[in-house]
Design an enzyme around this catalytic site. Sequence first.
Site, PDB file in Angstrom:
ATOM      1  N   ARG A  78      -0.381  14.128   7.358  1.00  0.00           N
ATOM      2  CA  ARG A  78       0.599  13.188   6.806  1.00  0.00           C
ATOM      3  C   ARG A  78       1.986  13.596   7.312  1.00  0.00           C
ATOM      4  O   ARG A  78       2.537  12.944   8.169  1.00  0.00           O
ATOM      5  CB  ARG A  78       0.498  13.224   5.281  1.00  0.00           C
ATOM      6  CG  ARG A  78       1.235  12.121   4.589  1.00  0.00           C
ATOM      7  CD  ARG A  78       0.942  12.061   3.114  1.00  0.00           C
ATOM      8  NE  ARG A  78       1.512  13.169   2.373  1.00  0.00           N
ATOM      9  CZ  ARG A  78       1.424  13.285   1.034  1.00  0.00           C
ATOM     10  NH1 ARG A  78       0.785  12.364   0.335  1.00  0.00           N
ATOM     11  NH2 ARG A  78       1.963  14.302   0.407  1.00  0.00           N
ATOM     12  N   LYS A 133       8.883  13.258  -8.990  1.00  0.00           N
ATOM     13  CA  LYS A 133       9.098  12.053  -8.173  1.00  0.00           C
ATOM     14  C   LYS A 133       8.640  10.807  -8.933  1.00  0.00           C
ATOM     15  O   LYS A 133       7.949  10.907  -9.949  1.00  0.00           O
ATOM     16  CB  LYS A 133       8.319  12.180  -6.857  1.00  0.00           C
ATOM     17  CG  LYS A 133       6.803  12.307  -7.029  1.00  0.00           C
ATOM     18  CD  LYS A 133       6.138  12.788  -5.740  1.00  0.00           C
ATOM     19  CE  LYS A 133       4.638  12.932  -5.922  1.00  0.00           C
ATOM     20  NZ  LYS A 133       4.011  13.605  -4.774  1.00  0.00           N
ATOM     21  N   MET A 162       3.264 -12.787 -14.955  1.00  0.00           N
ATOM     22  CA  MET A 162       4.289 -11.828 -14.566  1.00  0.00           C
ATOM     23  C   MET A 162       4.838 -11.069 -15.788  1.00  0.00           C
ATOM     24  O   MET A 162       5.056  -9.861 -15.735  1.00  0.00           O
ATOM     25  CB  MET A 162       5.451 -12.544 -13.859  1.00  0.00           C
ATOM     26  CG  MET A 162       6.471 -11.567 -13.291  1.00  0.00           C
ATOM     27  SD  MET A 162       7.894 -12.370 -12.553  1.00  0.00           S
ATOM     28  CE  MET A 162       7.174 -13.081 -11.093  1.00  0.00           C
ATOM     29  N   TYR A 222      -2.564 -19.337 -16.587  1.00  0.00           N
ATOM     30  CA  TYR A 222      -2.411 -19.954 -15.276  1.00  0.00           C
ATOM     31  C   TYR A 222      -3.750 -20.243 -14.604  1.00  0.00           C
ATOM     32  O   TYR A 222      -4.700 -19.463 -14.713  1.00  0.00           O
ATOM     33  CB  TYR A 222      -1.608 -19.023 -14.357  1.00  0.00           C
ATOM     34  CG  TYR A 222      -0.125 -19.011 -14.659  1.00  0.00           C
ATOM     35  CD1 TYR A 222       0.601 -20.204 -14.752  1.00  0.00           C
ATOM     36  CD2 TYR A 222       0.549 -17.810 -14.839  1.00  0.00           C
ATOM     37  CE1 TYR A 222       1.957 -20.182 -15.018  1.00  0.00           C
ATOM     38  CE2 TYR A 222       1.907 -17.784 -15.100  1.00  0.00           C
ATOM     39  CZ  TYR A 222       2.606 -18.982 -15.189  1.00  0.00           C
ATOM     40  OH  TYR A 222       3.947 -18.965 -15.447  1.00  0.00           O
TER      41      TYR A 222
HETATM   42  C1  LIG Z   1       3.132  14.635  -5.235  1.00  0.00           C
HETATM   43  C2  LIG Z   1       2.995  15.961  -4.630  1.00  0.00           C
HETATM   44  C3  LIG Z   1       2.600  17.064  -5.404  1.00  0.00           C
HETATM   45  C4  LIG Z   1       2.117  16.947  -6.834  1.00  0.00           C
HETATM   46  O1  LIG Z   1       0.743  16.629  -6.839  1.00  0.00           O
HETATM   47  P1  LIG Z   1      -0.102  16.501  -8.201  1.00  0.00           P
HETATM   48  O2  LIG Z   1      -1.469  16.186  -7.740  1.00  0.00           O
HETATM   49  O3  LIG Z   1       0.515  15.359  -8.947  1.00  0.00           O
HETATM   50  O4  LIG Z   1       0.030  17.785  -8.923  1.00  0.00           O
HETATM   51  C5  LIG Z   1       2.617  18.317  -4.817  1.00  0.00           C
HETATM   52  N1  LIG Z   1       2.981  18.475  -3.521  1.00  0.00           N
HETATM   53  C6  LIG Z   1       3.328  17.428  -2.728  1.00  0.00           C
HETATM   54  C7  LIG Z   1       3.693  17.672  -1.308  1.00  0.00           C
HETATM   55  C8  LIG Z   1       3.341  16.141  -3.250  1.00  0.00           C
HETATM   56  O5  LIG Z   1       3.662  15.107  -2.468  1.00  0.00           O
END
Ligand SMILES: *Cc1c(COP(=O)(O)O)cnc(C)c1O
Length: 367
Positions: free
Chosen positions: A136, A38, A313, A264
């Site tokens: 979550r 991701k 920036m 700045y």
């Molecule tokens: C991002 C994520 C992972 C990976 O976690 P790491 O700590 O980067 O290994 C695994 N499972 C879920 C559900 C995640 O959201």
Amino acid sequence: MSVVQETILEIDLKALQHNFEYLKSTFHKETKTLAVVKAYGYGTSACKVAKQLEKLKVNYFAVAYTKEGVSLREVGIKTPILILHPQLVNIKTIIKYGLEPNIYSNRVLETFIKEFESENLKNYPIHIKFNTGLNRLGFSENDIDAILFKIQNSESVKIKSIFSHLAASEDLNEKTFSEDQIKTFKKITTQFILKLGYTPILHMTNTSGILNYPQAHFDMVRMGIGLYGFSNDVIHTKKLKNVATLKSVISQIHSIEKGKSVGYNRAFKADKLIRTATIPIGHADGIHRAFGNGVGYVTIHGQKASIIGNVCMDMIMVNITGMSCQEGDEVIIFDSQKTINDLAKKINSISYEILTAISQRVRRIVN
Ligand SMILES: *Cc1c(COP(=O)(O)O)cnc(C)c1O
């Protein structure tokens, strides 16, 4: 290696392969592997990382959002892709690209089943997530019968996996909490599978869970940050290799006389004659503004040069007083896990955020 002429993020696929193999050495050979790619592969290059891992026969990929899964399919990734946080607005795209949704609530389950049925789909692979303490995403234990009722009344879905997520796998002070999560997951899945009549893949651990809780490996483990070189402890991080190196170049050098200011809001004022180098990387590239005013630094010819004044920036100015360097010289922002962790600590952040902050404006070079 070629001379750096602009800001680049170098991605080392050999280091990635090493990390994948190192992580694999920490669990059973039969345990399946899921690679989390991701957020552009934690800021690196999801497509290049995924291609490399597909060659190494990873069993699954996961991304957070649908468009990330689409990008993988568009470069020819055939391995199954779990969408960790599907949005119902993307349901048709999920189906079109053969992506596999995480189903975490009754609303999501009902909507997907309705869509699959209206498209006459059979046994579409889905993944059921249970909340065991992170609070979550995920069903609760009380939802088991409702899920089963919906699933057993439709031929449209097949549960490929059941999973949960540890809330504090990196924190051994929370060992009891994590162990309770594991117990809860076992209890839920035992009940669920008994009533379901077939056995989906079970998975629970992220990188630090893999390393800290072997009893929670189940059938598959989810590797995220570990692939990119980081774990929660120094010993494992030393065994892992750094994957991302952020480099830039000196655009211009200035001599700043006593009493003059830099940047700045005139945030820096020279109390003696100094020299500064202007570097073409700023907060829009991922150098958080919190790194300004001496908090962050870069390395030029092995010497640290701290950021002076505010982060702009598109640029930073660094203090090169007493250093021998010239315009066009290479600048290292980070090239090791140690520097990434050190920079993270300085702004009360973590390696994940330093890596994923590197914006898409920065050119990726894959080695
Ligand atoms: C991002 C994520 C992972 C990976 O976690 P790491 O700590 O980067 O290994 C695994 N499972 C879920 C559900 C995640 O959201």
